[in-house]
Write a protein that holds these residues in place. Structure first.
Motif, mmCIF file in Angstrom:
data_model
loop_
_atom_site.group_PDB
_atom_site.id
_atom_site.type_symbol
_atom_site.label_atom_id
_atom_site.label_comp_id
_atom_site.label_asym_id
_atom_site.label_seq_id
_atom_site.Cartn_x
_atom_site.Cartn_y
_atom_site.Cartn_z
ATOM 1 N N GLY A 48 10.111 -7.465 -10.042
ATOM 2 C CA GLY A 48 10.059 -5.904 -10.138
ATOM 3 C C GLY A 48 8.927 -5.197 -10.786
ATOM 4 O O GLY A 48 7.886 -5.954 -10.972
ATOM 5 N N CYS A 49 9.258 -4.049 -11.167
ATOM 6 C CA CYS A 49 7.442 -3.398 -11.597
ATOM 7 C C CYS A 49 7.770 -3.257 -13.486
ATOM 8 O O CYS A 49 6.397 -2.745 -12.988
ATOM 9 N N GLU A 50 8.367 -2.949 -13.689
ATOM 10 C CA GLU A 50 8.945 -3.617 -15.242
ATOM 11 C C GLU A 50 8.158 -2.247 -15.839
ATOM 12 O O GLU A 50 7.089 -1.907 -16.714
ATOM 13 N N GLY A 51 8.464 -0.623 -14.874
ATOM 14 C CA GLY A 51 7.397 0.234 -15.487
ATOM 15 C C GLY A 51 6.208 0.776 -15.176
ATOM 16 O O GLY A 51 5.573 1.697 -15.124
ATOM 17 N N LYS A 52 6.099 0.252 -14.079
ATOM 18 C CA LYS A 52 4.115 -0.171 -14.249
ATOM 19 C C LYS A 52 3.851 0.799 -12.552
ATOM 20 O O LYS A 52 2.806 0.260 -12.041
ATOM 21 N N GLN A 53 4.725 1.241 -11.832
ATOM 22 C CA GLN A 53 5.314 2.004 -10.700
ATOM 23 C C GLN A 53 3.640 2.428 -10.093
ATOM 24 O O GLN A 53 2.851 2.769 -9.215
ATOM 25 N N GLU A 54 3.498 3.500 -11.408
ATOM 26 C CA GLU A 54 2.160 4.214 -10.843
ATOM 27 C C GLU A 54 0.750 3.480 -10.810
ATOM 28 O O GLU A 54 -0.270 3.934 -10.248
ATOM 29 N N HIS A 79 7.292 -0.812 -2.204
ATOM 30 C CA HIS A 79 8.916 0.042 -1.942
ATOM 31 C C HIS A 79 9.834 0.838 -2.056
ATOM 32 O O HIS A 79 10.767 1.546 -2.317
ATOM 33 N N LYS A 80 10.300 -0.899 -2.269
ATOM 34 C CA LYS A 80 11.702 -0.726 -2.439
ATOM 35 C C LYS A 80 11.752 -0.719 -4.674
ATOM 36 O O LYS A 80 13.249 0.400 -4.632
ATOM 37 N N HIS A 81 11.207 0.034 -5.241
ATOM 38 C CA HIS A 81 10.487 0.485 -6.489
ATOM 39 C C HIS A 81 10.331 1.804 -6.846
ATOM 40 O O HIS A 81 10.786 2.108 -7.929
ATOM 41 N N LEU A 82 10.302 2.332 -5.600
ATOM 42 C CA LEU A 82 9.548 3.931 -6.057
ATOM 43 C C LEU A 82 10.433 4.694 -5.963
ATOM 44 O O LEU A 82 11.372 4.460 -5.199
ATOM 45 N N THR A 113 8.702 -1.902 8.991
ATOM 46 C CA THR A 113 9.907 -1.696 8.990
ATOM 47 C C THR A 113 10.178 -1.447 7.173
ATOM 48 O O THR A 113 10.967 -0.451 7.074
ATOM 49 N N MET A 114 8.499 -1.244 6.586
ATOM 50 C CA MET A 114 8.572 -0.513 5.574
ATOM 51 C C MET A 114 8.499 1.466 6.453
ATOM 52 O O MET A 114 9.311 2.038 5.034
#
Length: 870
Positions: A48-54, A79-82, A113-114
């Motif tokens: 997952g992103c662990e808070g690193k999305q930006e 895209h799934k984690h935003l 698909t995205m």
């Protein structure tokens, strides 16, 4: 941990090992090349992103132009984690910075698909920039799997943005959005044979239709479809018609009625295609064309005003009226009839508009042209189309003026095509149940009986069959009696029509009951009634009982018997009766018809006593009915049965059961009666009405038993009989028995038959010679080796050559020649027959000049066979 990432880049570690041992700080510290983006995608999938999305969003944005394949994979995972805002920014970055069409198939599928997931779940930017980027991303796609995603995305974007959203900043984008998918129309795709889970062509076609026929594109879709409809290719035409149907469904509902401006163009083009002779042979295309006609008419039917409906149908109506007014208009009559039919079939409101606005004008044209047969027939064809539409809509209409026109045309007479149309119109009028229905039924029967053209008569019968299910009472009261009352000249046509309409239990019941009852009241029609019953019996006797006894009267049955009706017809009537009804009929019938219900007793399992006498005056059919009873019930032979000329039928019925009394009677007959040969012939010949197939008892080897008992008696009688005439009769019986016996039995009796045969061949009595030849013919056919001896042939061959010139009877000469031919062609006899080759070749010369052609042909064949004998 940089060393771990370095080892992976150098191939010393797997990506799974690196993913499990590094942190996001280690990954983000890397430069962001293709390997780093591959690792980024793997990390997102695993941790997952662990808070690193930006930070990840920024990294993807920077890398899209550098390594698009790996960056797109990372973007799809990210895209799934935003949140919604971040997703929108990511999609805009991908669309703006990635040349999607330059990616490989897997990356394009991931990208589509995205985007598809995004446009299905999130808001779509209402900007020209987004629309342009979207068009650029999908423009030029050719892979079928990607196209399915492309069409799905396009539909979602169109649905969310709408006409205003797509063209809010630049109206030309609306047409560009249409063009980017319409360029795929029509789709023609065949999946590779070995491909697993191939893309369906139908899915691709439906996908592009969904895109093109959205209400946003109403200004472009219908002109586009009409342009494609003018293509010379049938598949393209069919797809274009499907697009028009989709447009009708999408543009013809609600308050806007977006399709309204195009009705005139649609009707003009549809009419042109309908009249196009080159496509009339394409059944699927014509079916789609008429389906489109109904779709357009259904949209028009939504208008509240009949004036508006008439205005939008005007192009169609004008074409029909023009056809009815020009001299050669009848050439296109069938096409216009179909157009009117399928338009009127759309709804009751359209049907009403046609009846009130079109039919009166056509009726006036019909009245004004009494001598123009073609024009009248054309107008009748249009009216038939309207009647057919009413039946399809379960509507009951009555137009007295046009109905009178139909009846007048039928009475006056017209072309064959016109009479068929009159019949079809009468069929429709019958189904409406109006006051004219009875007259329509009578007219239809008259047309049928007068029709001499076989193909046209089939069409008329089909029209009658169409009306039968909805007009049972009318058929029973009018059609069937009129057909049964047909003249002798029309009898065959009446019979074929009656047989055609008995495909249901009810009409079968009506035909049988009416035929039987007419035998009582109208004996002049008895021949036709009997023929109908006989024909029905051939096809229907095996059906289970279905007919209630109430329709049969004792008088009808008695009169049928008195009329000499053969057994099959009445067997049918009784075969259709149930078990419980039989007792009533049996008790109700008069004495003179008493034996006939016995047939029904056998057919339906009712136990009855055979207490009637069989007289010499009885017909063959009557005796056959009694024989059927004897065989099935095991009843004793009726009194006086041995005196009837048809005693062979009764004996056969008993012998099939193994009746010893019948066997003794037969032995008495063959030893004393002149007609013994005829009796034996009847016994040994197959009779369908006394077969096992019809439910009769058929003991195993009964024929062999009869033969083995009869032959010794006949041979003994032949040897002991001094009277020449009686000797001839006995020998004829021997010939009949041998001809019908199984081959194995004939072979076993060859030794005792051959001496009798050789003696008979030397006889001066022609009848004995003929019978001897018949027996010898059977022997040579069934057991050739029995005559394959030179001493025997020494006796036979000269007699056969002499018989080939026996003048009184052609049959005798032909039989002798056939035997000689068999002797030369059978390999079992040839070795012995070769000795007589020259004798036979010379001896056949006179037969070659015989005055009968059949004898000369047999002689030629026999002589050729002996020439080839080696």
């Amino acid at each position: 941990m940089g060393s771990v990432i370095k080892e992976w880049k150098e191939g010393a570690k797997t990506i799974q090992e690196v993913t499990s041992s590094v942190t996001w700080e280690d990954v983000l510290a890397c430069e962001g090349d293709s390997k780093d983006m591959e690792l980024t995608a793997s990390m997102i999938e695993a941790k997952g992103c662990e808070g690193k999305q930006e930070a990840l969003l920024a990294r993807v944005a920077r890398s899209l132009g550098v390594c698009p394949v790996e960056s797109v994979a990372a973007a799809a995972a990210l895209h799934k984690h935003l949140d919604s805002t971040q997703k929108g920014a990511l999609i805009e970055n991908v669309l703006e910075n990635v040349a999607v069409q330059n990616l490989d198939q897997v990356s394009r599928i991931a990208t589509y698909t995205m985007i598809k997931t995004h446009v299905e779940t999130e808001d779509v930017p209402r900007t020209a920039a987004f629309v342009n980027s979207f068009i650029r991303a999908i423009d030029g796609e050719r892979d079928p799997r990607c196209l399915l995603l492309t069409f799905a995305m396009h539909s979602k974007v169109t649905a969310k943005l709408g006409r205003e959203g797509i063209g809010s900043e630049d109206p030309s984008l609306l047409e560009e959005m249409f063009d980017v998918v319409s360029c795929y129309f029509p789709i023609s795709y065949t999946a590779p044979k070995k491909e697993k889970n191939p893309v369906s062509t139908d899915d691709l076609k439906q996908g592009v239709l969904n895109c093109c026929t959205h209400s946003c594109y109403s200004d472009f879709a219908i002109p586009f479809a009409l342009d494609k409809l003018s293509s010379p290719l049938g598949d393209t035409k069919q797809d274009a018609l499907q697009m028009i149907c989709e447009c009708c469904a999408n543009y013809g509902t609600g308050g806007e009625m977006l399709i309204e401006p195009y009705f005139s163009e649609l009707w003009t083009q549809i009419r042109t295609e309908t009249l196009n002779g080159s496509i009339r042979g394409d059944e699927l295309l014509m079916r789609k064309l008429f389906e489109t006609v109904t779709c357009i008419a259904k949209v028009i039917s939504q208008f509240d005003s009949q004036n508006l409906m008439h205005a939008h149908l005007k192009v169609l109506f004008d074409g029909v009226l023009n056809m009815a007014s020009v001299p050669q208009g009848f050439v296109n009559a069938k096409s216009y009839s179909a157009l009117v039919h399928f338009a009127a079939s759309a709804s009751l409101t359209i049907l009403d508009t046609v009846l009130t606005r079109l039919i009166p004008v056509l009726h006036s044209a019909f009245i004004e042209n009494p001598d123009n047969v073609n024009r009248r027939v054309s107008i009748l064809g249009i009216y038939n189309g309207v009647l057919g539409a009413a039946i399809k809509l379960n509507a009951s209409i009555q137009n007295t003026e046009m109905e009178d026109a139909v009846f007048t045309l039928a009475d006056k007479g017209t072309t064959t095509e016109g009479m068929v149309l009159c019949a079809e119109a009468c069929s429709s009028i019958m189904q409406f149940g109006s006051s004219s229905s009875s007259r329509a039924a009578s007219t239809l029967v008259k047309i049928l009986l007068d029709m001499t053209d076989n193909e046209a008569r089939v069409m008329v019968i089909r029209a009658l069959q169409t009306a039968v299910p909805k007009t049972e009472a009318l058929v029973a009261d009018t059609v069937i009696p009129n057909l049964l009352a047909a003249s002798d000249f029309d009898a065959d046509r009446a019979v074929s029509a009656l047989l055609a309409i008995t495909d249901t239990e009810q009409t079968l019941m009506h035909v049988v009951s009416r035929a039987l009852l007419m035998l009582v009241g109208k004996p002049q029609h008895s021949a036709l009634c009997i023929t109908v019953l006989d024909k029905l019996a051939e096809d229907k006797m095996k059906q289970k009982p279905i007919m209630p006894s109430a329709i049969l009267s004792a008088d009808a049955v008695s009169n049928a018997v008195a009329a000499g009706c053969v057994s099959k017809g009445l067997q049918l009537a009784f075969a259709l009766l149930g078990d419980k009804d039989q007792e009533t009929v049996l008790s109700a019938c008069s004495d003179k018809a008493k034996w006939y219900p016995l047939v029904c007793g056998v057919r339906c399992g009712v136990s009855v006593d055979l207490d009637i006498a069989v007289t010499p005056e009885m017909s063959e059919g009557q005796v056959l009915a009694v024989a059927s009873v004897v065989n099935k019930t095991g009843a004793a032979m009726p009194e006086g049965y041995a005196t009837t000329p048809h005693v062979g039928l009764l004996l056969k019925a008993g012998l099939m059961r193994g009746d010893e009394g019948c066997m003794q009677t037969l032995l008495d007959i063959v030893g004393s009666r002149a007609d013994a040969a005829g009796v034996l012939s009847t016994i040994f010949t197959d009779i369908p009405s006394l077969s096992a197939v019809m439910g009769h008892v058929h003991k195993f080897l009964w024929v062999q038993k009869v033969y083995s008992k009869v032959l010794p008696v006949l041979l003994g009688k032949y040897k002991s009989e001094a009277d020449e005439r009686k000797k001839c009769e006995v020998f004829e019986s021997v010939a009949v028995a041998v001809a019908h016996a199984p081959a194995a039995l004939v072979s076993s009796d060859a030794e005792r038959l051959l001496p009798v045969v050789t003696g008979g061949l030397a006889s001066s009595n022609g009848a004995i010679v003929t019978s001897s030849l018949d027996i010898l013919h059977s022997l040579v056919q069934q057991d050739p080796s029995s005559v394959a001896k030179v001493p025997l042939l020494t006796l036979i061959v000269p007699s056969l050559l002499q018989a080939t010139t026996y003048k009184p009877a052609r049959k005798t000469r032909v039989t002798a020649l056939n035997i000689l031919n068999l002797l030369a062609t059978d390999k079992n006899v040839a070795h012995a027959a070769v000795v007589f080759k020259q004798q036979v070749i010379n001896g056949l010369l006179p037969a070659l000049d015989d005055h009968k052609r059949v004898v000369r042909a047999a002689a030629t064949q026999a002589r050729c066979s002996w020439y080839l004998l080696a």
